[in-house]
Scaffold this motif. Structure first.
Motif, PDB file in Angstrom:
ATOM      1  N   LEU A  93       0.828  -1.217   0.000  1.00 22.93           N
ATOM      2  CA  LEU A  93       0.000   0.000   0.000  1.00 22.93           C
ATOM      3  C   LEU A  93       0.858   1.262   0.000  1.00 22.93           C
ATOM      4  O   LEU A  93       0.541   2.238  -0.684  1.00 22.93           O
ATOM      5  CB  LEU A  93      -0.946  -0.001   1.208  1.00 22.93           C
ATOM      6  CG  LEU A  93      -2.053  -1.051   1.205  1.00 22.93           C
ATOM      7  CD1 LEU A  93      -2.801  -1.043   2.529  1.00 22.93           C
ATOM      8  CD2 LEU A  93      -3.000  -0.833   0.038  1.00 22.93           C
ATOM      9  N   ILE A  94       1.944   1.233   0.758  1.00 20.27           N
ATOM     10  CA  ILE A  94       2.835   2.397   0.794  1.00 20.27           C
ATOM     11  C   ILE A  94       3.515   2.575  -0.552  1.00 20.27           C
ATOM     12  O   ILE A  94       3.612   3.685  -1.070  1.00 20.27           O
ATOM     13  CB  ILE A  94       3.872   2.246   1.922  1.00 20.27           C
ATOM     14  CG1 ILE A  94       3.184   2.287   3.281  1.00 20.27           C
ATOM     15  CG2 ILE A  94       4.923   3.343   1.839  1.00 20.27           C
ATOM     16  CD1 ILE A  94       4.071   1.880   4.436  1.00 20.27           C
ATOM     17  N   GLY A 101      -1.669   2.839   4.172  1.00 21.83           N
ATOM     18  CA  GLY A 101      -0.502   1.959   4.221  1.00 21.83           C
ATOM     19  C   GLY A 101       0.360   2.216   5.441  1.00 21.83           C
ATOM     20  O   GLY A 101       0.743   1.279   6.153  1.00 21.83           O
ATOM     21  N   THR A 102       0.655   3.491   5.696  1.00 16.57           N
ATOM     22  CA  THR A 102       1.485   3.799   6.862  1.00 16.57           C
ATOM     23  C   THR A 102       0.728   3.564   8.164  1.00 16.57           C
ATOM     24  O   THR A 102       1.324   3.160   9.159  1.00 16.57           O
ATOM     25  CB  THR A 102       1.982   5.256   6.809  1.00 16.57           C
ATOM     26  OG1 THR A 102       0.874   6.126   6.616  1.00 16.57           O
ATOM     27  CG2 THR A 102       2.989   5.445   5.701  1.00 16.57           C
ATOM     28  N   LYS A 146       6.295   8.581  12.832  1.00 20.81           N
ATOM     29  CA  LYS A 146       6.879   9.758  12.175  1.00 20.81           C
ATOM     30  C   LYS A 146       6.351   9.885  10.747  1.00 20.81           C
ATOM     31  O   LYS A 146       5.994  10.975  10.295  1.00 20.81           O
ATOM     32  CB  LYS A 146       8.397   9.626  12.179  1.00 20.81           C
ATOM     33  CG  LYS A 146       9.150  10.790  11.595  1.00 20.81           C
ATOM     34  CD  LYS A 146      10.650  10.568  11.769  1.00 20.81           C
ATOM     35  CE  LYS A 146      11.445  11.680  11.173  1.00 20.81           C
ATOM     36  NZ  LYS A 146      11.612  11.594   9.750  1.00 20.81           N
ATOM     37  N   LYS A 147       6.269   8.769  10.033  1.00 18.20           N
ATOM     38  CA  LYS A 147       5.768   8.793   8.662  1.00 18.20           C
ATOM     39  C   LYS A 147       4.283   9.164   8.603  1.00 18.20           C
ATOM     40  O   LYS A 147       3.858   9.892   7.711  1.00 18.20           O
ATOM     41  CB  LYS A 147       5.993   7.437   7.971  1.00 18.20           C
ATOM     42  CG  LYS A 147       7.421   7.183   7.609  1.00 18.20           C
ATOM     43  CD  LYS A 147       7.899   8.195   6.617  1.00 18.20           C
ATOM     44  CE  LYS A 147       9.348   8.026   6.290  1.00 18.20           C
ATOM     45  NZ  LYS A 147       9.858   9.107   5.447  1.00 18.20           N
ATOM     46  N   VAL A 148       3.495   8.658   9.539  1.00 15.64           N
ATOM     47  CA  VAL A 148       2.073   9.009   9.573  1.00 15.64           C
ATOM     48  C   VAL A 148       1.922  10.504   9.793  1.00 15.64           C
ATOM     49  O   VAL A 148       1.122  11.172   9.125  1.00 15.64           O
ATOM     50  CB  VAL A 148       1.333   8.193  10.667  1.00 15.64           C
ATOM     51  CG1 VAL A 148      -0.044   8.778  10.942  1.00 15.64           C
ATOM     52  CG2 VAL A 148       1.209   6.751  10.240  1.00 15.64           C
TER      53      VAL A 148
END
Length: 155
Positions: A93-94, A101-102, A146-148
């Motif tokens: 998904l990412i 995805g994240t 962090k990515k979210v």
């Protein structure tokens, strides 16, 4: 003076030919990649946030299988393969830039971290596998939270 001007003219002509040749080679290379649709394969995405998900998917699936082979533990097999498949799905998904995805990777990481804490407490932090799971879960949780935040809020 005439020789110097002739040399300058030839030298300038050679540089211009070289520049035109380099530009045409670069343009033909770019056309080649776009013709065969190789630009996505050969040019990596800037974020590359799917790599930890795919890595954890492989490690958890292998670890669950190894736990089953060593101790005949069905929970190890089910948890390892289940989380491995879930991490693989989140990595897909990412990579495809699809929704959630994240978030799925973050949920998997929190689940991995949460399942490792009781094992570390039970073994009093003396067994390497629970410590490895705890460290992997903590690092993955930190990375994906962090990515979210980056994807949602641009921070």
């Amino acid at each position: 003076m005439v020789i110097d001007t002739a040399y300058h003219t030839i030298f300038t002509f050679d540089i211009n030919i070289y520049t035109v040749c380099c530009q045409s080679i670069f343009q033909s290379t770019r056309n080649f990649f776009s013709f065969f649709n190789l630009s996505k394969v050969l040019i990596p995405s800037p974020a590359m946030a799917e790599h930890p998900s795919f890595t954890l998917a492989a490690l958890l699936a292998a670890g669950g299988t190894a736990g089953y082979i060593k101790t005949k533990s069905r929970p190890s097999l089910i948890a390892g393969l289940g989380l491995g498949v879930s991490y693989a799905l989140s990595g897909y998904l990412i990579k495809e830039n699809k929704d959630y995805g994240t978030e799925l990777a973050l949920g998997n990481s929190v689940l991995l971290l949460g399942s490792a804490v009781p094992r570390v407490v039970k073994t009093k932090a003396r067994a390497p596998v629970p410590i490895g799971l705890l460290v992997a879960g903590a690092l993955a949780t930190f990375y994906y939270q962090k990515k979210v935040r980056e994807f949602r809020f641009g921070v």
